[in-house]
Scaffold this motif. Sequence first.
Motif, mmCIF file in Angstrom:
data_model
loop_
_atom_site.group_PDB
_atom_site.id
_atom_site.type_symbol
_atom_site.label_atom_id
_atom_site.label_comp_id
_atom_site.label_asym_id
_atom_site.label_seq_id
_atom_site.Cartn_x
_atom_site.Cartn_y
_atom_site.Cartn_z
ATOM 1 N N CYS A 95 5.117 -6.573 10.245
ATOM 2 C CA CYS A 95 6.104 -7.048 10.582
ATOM 3 C C CYS A 95 7.558 -6.061 9.718
ATOM 4 O O CYS A 95 8.452 -6.351 9.676
ATOM 5 N N SER A 96 6.894 -4.795 9.297
ATOM 6 C CA SER A 96 8.019 -3.952 8.834
ATOM 7 C C SER A 96 8.493 -2.900 9.722
ATOM 8 O O SER A 96 7.769 -2.763 10.858
ATOM 9 N N SER A 97 9.633 -2.333 9.912
ATOM 10 C CA SER A 97 10.293 -1.638 10.704
ATOM 11 C C SER A 97 10.717 -0.127 10.093
ATOM 12 O O SER A 97 11.520 -0.180 8.978
ATOM 13 N N ASP A 122 5.305 -2.679 1.910
ATOM 14 C CA ASP A 122 4.974 -3.854 1.918
ATOM 15 C C ASP A 122 5.355 -4.393 3.175
ATOM 16 O O ASP A 122 5.956 -3.907 3.956
ATOM 17 N N SER A 123 5.187 -5.864 3.422
ATOM 18 C CA SER A 123 5.648 -6.628 4.786
ATOM 19 C C SER A 123 7.179 -6.757 4.824
ATOM 20 O O SER A 123 7.784 -6.903 3.699
ATOM 21 N N GLN A 124 7.586 -6.964 5.895
ATOM 22 C CA GLN A 124 8.963 -7.214 6.122
ATOM 23 C C GLN A 124 9.968 -6.207 5.547
ATOM 24 O O GLN A 124 11.037 -6.831 5.185
ATOM 25 N N VAL A 125 9.523 -5.111 5.384
ATOM 26 C CA VAL A 125 10.656 -4.009 4.951
ATOM 27 C C VAL A 125 11.225 -3.393 6.238
ATOM 28 O O VAL A 125 10.837 -3.072 7.200
ATOM 29 N N GLN A 126 12.568 -3.170 5.867
ATOM 30 C CA GLN A 126 13.500 -2.425 6.915
ATOM 31 C C GLN A 126 13.864 -1.053 6.517
ATOM 32 O O GLN A 126 14.651 -1.050 5.192
ATOM 33 N N LEU A 143 7.352 0.218 -2.029
ATOM 34 C CA LEU A 143 8.462 -0.662 -1.709
ATOM 35 C C LEU A 143 7.839 -2.114 -1.317
ATOM 36 O O LEU A 143 6.924 -2.262 -0.601
ATOM 37 N N ALA A 144 8.322 -2.986 -2.254
ATOM 38 C CA ALA A 144 7.751 -4.304 -1.877
ATOM 39 C C ALA A 144 8.397 -5.299 -1.008
ATOM 40 O O ALA A 144 9.560 -4.742 -0.155
ATOM 41 N N GLY A 145 8.006 -6.436 -0.750
ATOM 42 C CA GLY A 145 8.486 -6.842 0.625
ATOM 43 C C GLY A 145 10.211 -7.239 0.635
ATOM 44 O O GLY A 145 10.661 -7.575 -0.359
ATOM 45 N N CYS A 146 10.485 -7.194 1.843
ATOM 46 C CA CYS A 146 11.985 -7.270 2.343
ATOM 47 C C CYS A 146 13.029 -6.324 1.564
ATOM 48 O O CYS A 146 13.995 -6.720 1.534
ATOM 49 N N VAL A 147 12.370 -5.359 1.059
ATOM 50 C CA VAL A 147 13.232 -4.174 0.852
ATOM 51 C C VAL A 147 13.906 -3.569 2.264
ATOM 52 O O VAL A 147 13.294 -3.631 3.133
ATOM 53 N N CYS A 194 8.974 6.534 -7.137
ATOM 54 C CA CYS A 194 9.979 5.433 -7.150
ATOM 55 C C CYS A 194 9.278 4.118 -6.749
ATOM 56 O O CYS A 194 8.093 4.078 -5.967
ATOM 57 N N LEU A 195 9.796 2.845 -7.667
ATOM 58 C CA LEU A 195 9.287 1.568 -7.300
ATOM 59 C C LEU A 195 10.496 0.823 -6.885
ATOM 60 O O LEU A 195 11.393 0.554 -7.711
ATOM 61 N N LEU A 196 10.486 -0.048 -5.760
ATOM 62 C CA LEU A 196 11.505 -0.945 -5.207
ATOM 63 C C LEU A 196 10.973 -2.339 -5.314
ATOM 64 O O LEU A 196 10.165 -2.478 -4.385
ATOM 65 N N GLY A 197 11.511 -3.129 -6.059
ATOM 66 C CA GLY A 197 10.855 -4.494 -6.131
ATOM 67 C C GLY A 197 11.408 -5.376 -4.868
ATOM 68 O O GLY A 197 12.349 -4.844 -4.104
ATOM 69 N N GLY A 198 10.738 -6.534 -4.605
ATOM 70 C CA GLY A 198 11.060 -7.330 -3.468
ATOM 71 C C GLY A 198 12.831 -7.593 -3.378
ATOM 72 O O GLY A 198 13.250 -7.781 -4.443
ATOM 73 N N GLY A 199 13.124 -7.505 -2.334
ATOM 74 C CA GLY A 199 14.302 -7.690 -1.819
ATOM 75 C C GLY A 199 15.553 -6.745 -2.195
ATOM 76 O O GLY A 199 16.440 -6.951 -2.022
ATOM 77 N N VAL A 200 15.136 -5.661 -2.844
ATOM 78 C CA VAL A 200 16.135 -4.510 -3.043
ATOM 79 C C VAL A 200 16.812 -4.100 -1.927
ATOM 80 O O VAL A 200 16.209 -3.868 -0.820
#
Length: 346
Positions: A218-220, A238-242, A255-259, A271-277
Motif C-alpha cells: 500500500c505504498s505509492s 516500508d508500507s504506506q509510504v507516499q 524509509l520506514a512506514g508512513c513516511v 539516508c534513514l527516515l524513521g516512521g512517520g517522517v
Amino acid sequence: MTHAHTPAFTLEELAERLGATLIGDGRRRVTGLATLTEAGPEEITFLANRAYLKYLPETRAAAVLLHPGQAEECPTACLTLDNPYLGYAALSRLFDPLNGRRSPGIHPSAVVADGVALGRDVEIGPQAVIESGVSLGDGVVVGPGCMIGADSRIGADSRLHANVTVYHGVIIGERAILHSGCVIGADGFGFAHDGGGWHKIAQLGGVVLGDDVEVGSCSSIDRGALGDTLIGDDVKIDSQVQIAHNVQIGDHSALAGCVGIAGSTKVGRHCLLGGGVGLSGHLTICDGVQVTGMSLVTNSIHEPGVYSSGTGAMSNAQWRKNAVRFKQLDALAKRLARLEKAQESR
C-alpha cells in the motif's frame, strides 16, 4: 516455525553457505529458524542483540548463530560470525517458504496483450493484466490480480505480489520486490488554481526504480510531472509510504512506514527516515542523514548526522503545562533580552 516447503540443512551446509565457523556436530540437521526462546531441537536460532544474552543458557535450539565472543556461553552447537544479524538475514532467505516456489507460465485467466516481451521462466498469475509494449525480464513473477501498464519494463528476477499496480511507462530494475497493494506511477498531485477552482496538470514523466528495490504494501510512488521520479539501487521502502512526483532517493536509503515526501525533494545516499517522517517539497537532504520518527523537515539538510523534531510522549498533565510555556517563549525571550541589555548598560 517450519513449513511444508521448507528444506532441511545440515549445520555443516549452513556454515559453508554463511561463511561461519562451526562448533559442534556438523551432521546435525535443522528444518527451521526460530527465536532464541521458541526454537526447538530441530531448529536453528540466532543471537544478535546482547539484550537477549540472558536467554542463551536455556535455549532448546539445535544450534545458535552468534558472535565468536559468545561461543563459550552457548549450551549447544553454534555457528560464529562477526556480524550475526547479517547471518540471520541470510538464514531467513534459506528458510523462506517462497524460496524456489515458482510455476513459470501464464495462467489461463491472465490477459497479456500482443507485443509483450517475456523473458525465460516468467510467471504470470491469475487475473493479471499486462498491456502492450511491456517487457518482463527472465524469472519475473507477476502475482494474481496485478496490472502492468503499457510500455513498462521490469528487470530480471523481480517479484510483484498480488494486486500490485504499475502504471504506464515505468521502469523497474532487477530483483525488485513489490508488495501487495503498492502503486507505482500514479499521477503526481499537480493542479493549477484560477481563483475559483483547480485545473489538472498532466503528469508526463515516469518512475524509475533501480536494482534491488523493495516497496512495502500500500505504498505509492507518483510519476514525475515532466522528468522522472527516481529511486536508486538497494532502496528499501516500508508500507504506506507516499513519495510524490519528481522525488529522488539515493542508493541504499531506507524509509520506514508512513513516511511522506513532498514533490521534487532530493534524498541522498545511505539516508534513514524513521516512521512517520515528513519532508517538505523542493528540499535537498545530503548523504548519510538519519531523521528520527515523526519528525517534520522543512529546510534542506547539508551535513550528515541524526536529526529530530517534535517532543517525546509525556503525561498529559505535563504536556498541558509545557504547551502553555510554548506560547510564552517569545515573550520570555524578549523579556530576557531587555534584562540582558539593562544589565550591560549598568
